[in-house]
Design an enzyme around this catalytic site. Structure first.
Site, PDB file in Angstrom:
ATOM      1  N   THR A  62      -6.024  20.874  33.324  1.00  0.00           N
ATOM      2  CA  THR A  62      -5.456  21.975  32.711  1.00  0.00           C
ATOM      3  C   THR A  62      -5.200  23.039  34.027  1.00  0.00           C
ATOM      4  OG1 THR A  62      -6.124  21.293  30.529  1.00  0.00           O
ATOM      5  CG2 THR A  62      -5.026  23.571  30.954  1.00  0.00           C
ATOM      6  N   GLY A  84     -10.851  25.357  33.404  1.00  0.00           N
ATOM      7  CA  GLY A  84     -10.868  24.574  32.131  1.00  0.00           C
ATOM      8  C   GLY A  84     -11.973  24.688  31.549  1.00  0.00           C
ATOM      9  N   GLY A 115     -17.611  18.287  33.109  1.00  0.00           N
ATOM     10  CA  GLY A 115     -16.989  16.984  32.950  1.00  0.00           C
ATOM     11  C   GLY A 115     -16.835  16.383  34.226  1.00  0.00           C
ATOM     12  N   GLY A 116     -16.398  17.290  35.378  1.00  0.00           N
ATOM     13  CA  GLY A 116     -16.100  16.780  36.488  1.00  0.00           C
ATOM     14  C   GLY A 116     -17.340  17.091  37.611  1.00  0.00           C
ATOM     15  N   ASP A 143     -14.618  21.655  28.734  1.00  0.00           N
ATOM     16  CA  ASP A 143     -14.585  20.467  27.875  1.00  0.00           C
ATOM     17  C   ASP A 143     -14.748  20.742  26.520  1.00  0.00           C
ATOM     18  OD1 ASP A 143     -14.754  18.862  30.500  1.00  0.00           O
ATOM     19  OD2 ASP A 143     -16.710  19.573  30.555  1.00  0.00           O
ATOM     20  N   GLY A 165     -10.101  20.492  37.029  1.00  0.00           N
ATOM     21  CA  GLY A 165      -9.701  19.717  35.941  1.00  0.00           C
ATOM     22  C   GLY A 165      -7.959  19.487  35.600  1.00  0.00           C
ATOM     23  N   GLU A 184     -18.205  26.244  39.899  1.00  0.00           N
ATOM     24  CA  GLU A 184     -17.505  26.991  38.647  1.00  0.00           C
ATOM     25  C   GLU A 184     -18.113  28.304  38.222  1.00  0.00           C
ATOM     26  OE1 GLU A 184     -14.637  23.325  37.103  1.00  0.00           O
ATOM     27  OE2 GLU A 184     -16.760  23.777  36.210  1.00  0.00           O
TER      28      GLU A 184
END
Length: 235
Positions: free
Chosen positions: A35, A88, A108-109, A90, A33, A115
């Site tokens: 960030t 990160g 979101g990705g 969402d 992400g 992760e």
């Protein structure tokens, strides 16, 4: 002018603050992400200055960035453990009185399975976010990675739970999004989630579900970037 909540400056401050936790010899989980990308770049600069670390990327995207900035990459199989994971979110529950304080929605990705594997293995898991990701309760759609042959069955089970699933479509090709693991993603709207832990348990038990984007009880801290500093939440 960008608002504080979505500004690049806020994201950069959060990412760079988390990167300061990386010590010589660490194995670091590298999330996905915009960030987290600031954290990866900051770690890369430290590597240029002599810091010895190895990174475990959680997606093709984070692996490519790590290699670009000079971070040696490894895998969970090859490493003895993960000292620190930086990732990160969402959405983050930011109400200390809420049952799910510190719980996250990720995915979101479409990288949430890898992760979660890396983040849950780490000795310490730090979330990086800007203020737009903070909420009193989780209310975004929950990404659920499913085996392709099971997506209609899982969708029916999600509806039985009161959710509204939709198959995530790709934006630059015809058809659905396919994860790095070769699976599909259902984005499941449940409205406001009052008990993230209970919902996470139910979703994990559905046949055909590889992983979902509810991260409950995993984060040790969240670094929230502001225009002029970083707020730290510890759990």
């Amino acid at each position: 002018m960008k608002t504080e909540g979505g500004s690049d400056a806020a994201k950069r401050r959060a990412g760079e603050r988390a990167a300061e936790e990386v010590e010589d010899g660490f194995v670091v989980g590298l999330g996905t992400g915009s960030t987290t990308a600031y954290a990866i770049r900051a770690i890369g600069r430290a590597v240029d200055d002599g810091l010895e670390v190895r990174g475990i990327p959680t997606s093709f995207q984070s692996r490519q960035l790590a290699l670009e900035v000079g971070i040696p990459v490894t895998s969970l199989d090859a490493a003895d453990g993960v000292d620190l994971a930086i990732d990160g979110a969402d959405q983050v529950v930011d109400d200390p009185e809420a049952a799910g304080y510190g719980a996250l929605i990720k995915g979101g990705g479409a990288a949430h399975t890898r992760e979660k594997l890396v983040d849950s293995t780490a000795d310490r898991f730090v979330v990086v976010a800007d203020p737009s990701k903070l909420a009193p309760a989780l209310e975004r759609s929950v990404p659920v990675e499913v085996v392709p042959d099971a997506h209609t069955v899982v969708a029916d089970r999600i509806r039985d739970l009161g959710g509204e699933p939709s198959l995530r479509d790709a934006t630059r090709k015809d058809g659905p999004v396919v994860t790095d693991n070769g699976n599909l993603v259902l984005d499941c709207a449940f409205g406001s989630i009052d008990d993230p832990d209970a919902l996470a348990t139910v979703l994990s038990g559905l046949p055909g579900v590889l992983e979902h984007g509810l991260f409950v009880g995993l984060a040790d801290a969240t670094y929230v970037g502001r225009e002029n500093g970083v707020d730290v939440r510890t759990y």
